[in-house]
Design a protein around this motif. Structure first.
Motif, PDB file in Angstrom:
ATOM      1  N   GLU A   1      40.726  31.606  34.309  1.00 24.69           N
ATOM      2  CA  GLU A   1      40.936  31.584  36.229  1.00 24.69           C
ATOM      3  C   GLU A   1      41.201  33.083  36.261  1.00 24.69           C
ATOM      4  O   GLU A   1      40.940  33.137  37.892  1.00 24.69           O
ATOM      5  CB  GLU A   1      41.367  30.466  36.221  1.00 24.69           C
ATOM      6  CG  GLU A   1      41.123  28.610  35.963  1.00 24.69           C
ATOM      7  CD  GLU A   1      40.088  28.925  36.935  1.00 24.69           C
ATOM      8  OE1 GLU A   1      39.586  29.430  38.580  1.00 24.69           O
ATOM      9  OE2 GLU A   1      39.752  27.816  37.094  1.00 24.69           O
ATOM     10  N   LEU A   2      41.577  33.845  35.619  1.00 22.34           N
ATOM     11  CA  LEU A   2      42.021  34.951  35.864  1.00 22.34           C
ATOM     12  C   LEU A   2      40.670  35.984  35.860  1.00 22.34           C
ATOM     13  O   LEU A   2      40.749  35.914  37.092  1.00 22.34           O
ATOM     14  CB  LEU A   2      43.212  35.690  34.585  1.00 22.34           C
ATOM     15  CG  LEU A   2      43.518  37.155  35.279  1.00 22.34           C
ATOM     16  CD1 LEU A   2      44.489  36.902  36.030  1.00 22.34           C
ATOM     17  CD2 LEU A   2      44.658  37.273  33.761  1.00 22.34           C
ATOM     18  N   ALA A   3      39.829  35.651  34.912  1.00 26.04           N
ATOM     19  CA  ALA A   3      39.033  36.374  35.320  1.00 26.04           C
ATOM     20  C   ALA A   3      38.173  35.916  36.228  1.00 26.04           C
ATOM     21  O   ALA A   3      37.609  36.698  37.158  1.00 26.04           O
ATOM     22  CB  ALA A   3      38.149  36.992  33.653  1.00 26.04           C
ATOM     23  N   GLU A   4      37.118  34.951  36.821  1.00 23.07           N
ATOM     24  CA  GLU A   4      36.907  34.271  38.040  1.00 23.07           C
ATOM     25  C   GLU A   4      37.613  34.646  39.348  1.00 23.07           C
ATOM     26  O   GLU A   4      36.556  35.528  40.091  1.00 23.07           O
ATOM     27  CB  GLU A   4      37.190  32.683  38.007  1.00 23.07           C
ATOM     28  CG  GLU A   4      35.617  32.356  37.086  1.00 23.07           C
ATOM     29  CD  GLU A   4      35.671  31.082  36.484  1.00 23.07           C
ATOM     30  OE1 GLU A   4      35.143  30.173  35.596  1.00 23.07           O
ATOM     31  OE2 GLU A   4      36.456  29.891  37.473  1.00 23.07           O
ATOM     32  N   GLU A   5      38.882  34.784  39.644  1.00 20.81           N
ATOM     33  CA  GLU A   5      39.503  34.832  40.665  1.00 20.81           C
ATOM     34  C   GLU A   5      40.305  36.161  41.272  1.00 20.81           C
ATOM     35  O   GLU A   5      40.407  36.562  42.076  1.00 20.81           O
ATOM     36  CB  GLU A   5      40.850  33.970  40.662  1.00 20.81           C
ATOM     37  CG  GLU A   5      39.684  32.019  40.767  1.00 20.81           C
ATOM     38  CD  GLU A   5      40.775  31.559  41.675  1.00 20.81           C
ATOM     39  OE1 GLU A   5      41.937  32.018  41.786  1.00 20.81           O
ATOM     40  OE2 GLU A   5      40.373  30.135  41.314  1.00 20.81           O
TER      41      GLU A   5
ATOM     42  N   LEU B   1      52.854  33.770  33.009  1.00 21.67           N
ATOM     43  CA  LEU B   1      52.912  35.063  33.140  1.00 21.67           C
ATOM     44  C   LEU B   1      52.149  36.162  32.550  1.00 21.67           C
ATOM     45  O   LEU B   1      51.886  35.752  31.572  1.00 21.67           O
ATOM     46  CB  LEU B   1      54.198  36.206  33.323  1.00 21.67           C
ATOM     47  CG  LEU B   1      54.878  37.210  33.596  1.00 21.67           C
ATOM     48  CD1 LEU B   1      54.246  36.504  35.011  1.00 21.67           C
ATOM     49  CD2 LEU B   1      56.185  37.314  32.910  1.00 21.67           C
ATOM     50  N   GLY B   2      50.591  36.299  33.571  1.00 20.69           N
ATOM     51  CA  GLY B   2      49.634  37.622  32.370  1.00 20.69           C
ATOM     52  C   GLY B   2      50.642  38.773  32.249  1.00 20.69           C
ATOM     53  O   GLY B   2      50.465  39.498  33.333  1.00 20.69           O
ATOM     54  N   ARG B   3      50.130  39.497  31.343  1.00 17.24           N
ATOM     55  CA  ARG B   3      50.713  40.904  31.312  1.00 17.24           C
ATOM     56  C   ARG B   3      49.601  41.616  30.206  1.00 17.24           C
ATOM     57  O   ARG B   3      48.756  40.946  29.949  1.00 17.24           O
ATOM     58  CB  ARG B   3      52.076  41.335  30.038  1.00 17.24           C
ATOM     59  CG  ARG B   3      53.241  40.519  31.007  1.00 17.24           C
ATOM     60  CD  ARG B   3      54.646  41.226  30.846  1.00 17.24           C
ATOM     61  NE  ARG B   3      55.640  39.839  30.754  1.00 17.24           N
ATOM     62  CZ  ARG B   3      56.201  40.488  31.387  1.00 17.24           C
ATOM     63  NH1 ARG B   3      56.814  41.899  31.513  1.00 17.24           N
ATOM     64  NH2 ARG B   3      57.695  39.506  31.831  1.00 17.24           N
ATOM     65  N   GLY B   4      49.822  42.907  30.917  1.00 18.82           N
ATOM     66  CA  GLY B   4      48.561  43.164  29.499  1.00 18.82           C
ATOM     67  C   GLY B   4      47.490  43.448  30.074  1.00 18.82           C
ATOM     68  O   GLY B   4      46.069  43.487  29.538  1.00 18.82           O
ATOM     69  N   LEU B   5      47.358  43.660  31.558  1.00 19.34           N
ATOM     70  CA  LEU B   5      46.093  43.441  31.920  1.00 19.34           C
ATOM     71  C   LEU B   5      45.497  44.227  31.986  1.00 19.34           C
ATOM     72  O   LEU B   5      45.146  44.992  32.011  1.00 19.34           O
ATOM     73  CB  LEU B   5      46.270  43.194  33.679  1.00 19.34           C
ATOM     74  CG  LEU B   5      47.553  42.178  33.992  1.00 19.34           C
ATOM     75  CD1 LEU B   5      47.065  42.383  35.901  1.00 19.34           C
ATOM     76  CD2 LEU B   5      46.519  40.764  33.606  1.00 19.34           C
ATOM     77  N   GLU B   6      43.944  43.769  31.570  1.00 19.62           N
ATOM     78  CA  GLU B   6      42.373  44.719  31.519  1.00 19.62           C
ATOM     79  C   GLU B   6      41.336  44.446  32.309  1.00 19.62           C
ATOM     80  O   GLU B   6      41.258  42.728  32.368  1.00 19.62           O
ATOM     81  CB  GLU B   6      41.845  44.909  29.938  1.00 19.62           C
ATOM     82  CG  GLU B   6      42.934  44.856  29.307  1.00 19.62           C
ATOM     83  CD  GLU B   6      43.104  46.637  28.913  1.00 19.62           C
ATOM     84  OE1 GLU B   6      41.924  47.355  29.872  1.00 19.62           O
ATOM     85  OE2 GLU B   6      44.208  47.041  28.715  1.00 19.62           O
ATOM     86  N   PRO B   7      40.633  45.131  33.011  1.00 15.90           N
ATOM     87  CA  PRO B   7      39.330  44.910  33.834  1.00 15.90           C
ATOM     88  C   PRO B   7      38.363  43.871  32.959  1.00 15.90           C
ATOM     89  O   PRO B   7      38.150  43.687  31.904  1.00 15.90           O
ATOM     90  CB  PRO B   7      38.760  45.577  33.873  1.00 15.90           C
ATOM     91  CG  PRO B   7      39.406  46.158  33.889  1.00 15.90           C
ATOM     92  CD  PRO B   7      40.567  46.457  32.614  1.00 15.90           C
ATOM     93  N   ALA B   8      38.094  42.650  33.723  1.00 16.99           N
ATOM     94  CA  ALA B   8      37.242  41.521  32.925  1.00 16.99           C
ATOM     95  C   ALA B   8      36.404  40.839  34.138  1.00 16.99           C
ATOM     96  O   ALA B   8      36.673  40.409  35.736  1.00 16.99           O
ATOM     97  CB  ALA B   8      37.891  39.887  32.374  1.00 16.99           C
ATOM     98  N   GLN B   9      35.707  39.984  33.934  1.00 19.36           N
ATOM     99  CA  GLN B   9      34.153  39.646  34.510  1.00 19.36           C
ATOM    100  C   GLN B   9      33.691  38.680  34.402  1.00 19.36           C
ATOM    101  O   GLN B   9      33.487  38.267  32.524  1.00 19.36           O
ATOM    102  CB  GLN B   9      32.850  40.450  35.059  1.00 19.36           C
ATOM    103  CG  GLN B   9      33.075  42.294  35.773  1.00 19.36           C
ATOM    104  CD  GLN B   9      31.307  42.567  36.172  1.00 19.36           C
ATOM    105  OE1 GLN B   9      31.062  42.296  34.825  1.00 19.36           O
ATOM    106  NE2 GLN B   9      32.117  43.696  37.334  1.00 19.36           N
ATOM    107  N   ALA B  10      33.874  37.693  35.046  1.00 19.18           N
ATOM    108  CA  ALA B  10      33.170  35.873  35.038  1.00 19.18           C
ATOM    109  C   ALA B  10      32.807  35.382  36.493  1.00 19.18           C
ATOM    110  O   ALA B  10      33.135  35.856  37.429  1.00 19.18           O
ATOM    111  CB  ALA B  10      34.501  35.449  34.414  1.00 19.18           C
ATOM    112  N   GLU B  11      31.914  34.538  36.169  1.00 14.53           N
ATOM    113  CA  GLU B  11      31.460  34.096  37.961  1.00 14.53           C
ATOM    114  C   GLU B  11      32.694  32.789  37.988  1.00 14.53           C
ATOM    115  O   GLU B  11      32.369  32.087  37.591  1.00 14.53           O
ATOM    116  CB  GLU B  11      29.792  33.408  36.771  1.00 14.53           C
ATOM    117  CG  GLU B  11      29.054  33.501  38.244  1.00 14.53           C
ATOM    118  CD  GLU B  11      27.408  32.974  38.239  1.00 14.53           C
ATOM    119  OE1 GLU B  11      26.828  32.027  38.958  1.00 14.53           O
ATOM    120  OE2 GLU B  11      26.627  33.489  37.142  1.00 14.53           O
TER     121      GLU B  11
END
Length: 179
Positions: free
Chosen positions: A92-96, A125-135
């Protein structure tokens, strides 16, 4: 007596979509009466509060049909059958929001309703965020924006953020920061 259990004697599914089911349960009450009780079964859902290295928070905005307006919230969504909540949260984090979290810290697991909706929410809680792609879903039209922690707290205080999953996650994060 309050502590006595209700007993489900039967269940009929009266409506079903890809997101939920509506059941009519036949229930035996502690006093011996039998009633029909409506239950909306939604299953499990997840939410991730994405926090950048500087402490700012990534929120998404999308139109919510029930609310009748677009709302700011953290990335949320359903857990697919057989999927672990942590994997659903990353998906969900990647998609949205377009990120992958290097770490997910569990914030809370709770029932979203105490009455007739059967849904369990898992918040992270999401940390250490890196760019990601998902449909994403074809029904989602999402804007993404970064807010300071103070801006998000003001949005909670003013009622601009009205999603309960987001409210709980933000307030739990605020408590963590205060320690």
């Amino acid at each position: 007596m309050v502590t006595e259990k209700w007993v489900r004697e039967g269940r009929e599914t009266v409506y079903r979509t890809g997101f939920f089911k509506v059941h009519r349960d036949r229930v035996l009450l502690p006093d011996g009466r039998r009633i029909d009780y409506g239950v909306v079964e939604c299953g499990h859902c997840v939410g991730v509060l994405p926090v950048l290295a500087d402490g700012s928070i990534v929120l998404v905005r999308q139109y919510r049909y029930i609310a009748g307006r677009a709302t700011w919230e953290m990335p949320t969504g359903g857990v697919h059958e057989g999927e672990l909540p942590e994997l659903a949260a990353q998906r969900e984090l990647a998609e949205e929001a377009g990120y992958h979290a290097g770490s997910l810290d569990h914030l809370s697991t709770y029932h979203t309703s105490k009455s007739s909706i059967d849904e369990t929410a898992h918040l992270y809680l999401g940390r250490g965020l890196e760019p990601a792609q998902a449909e994403g879903d074809d029904t989602e039209f999402i804007d993404t924006r970064v807010f300071s922690f103070e801006q998000v707290m003001e949005m909670v205080n003013s009622g601009e953020i009205l999603d309960s999953m987001t409210l709980i996650a933000v307030l739990k994060f605020a408590l963590m920061r205060a320690r």
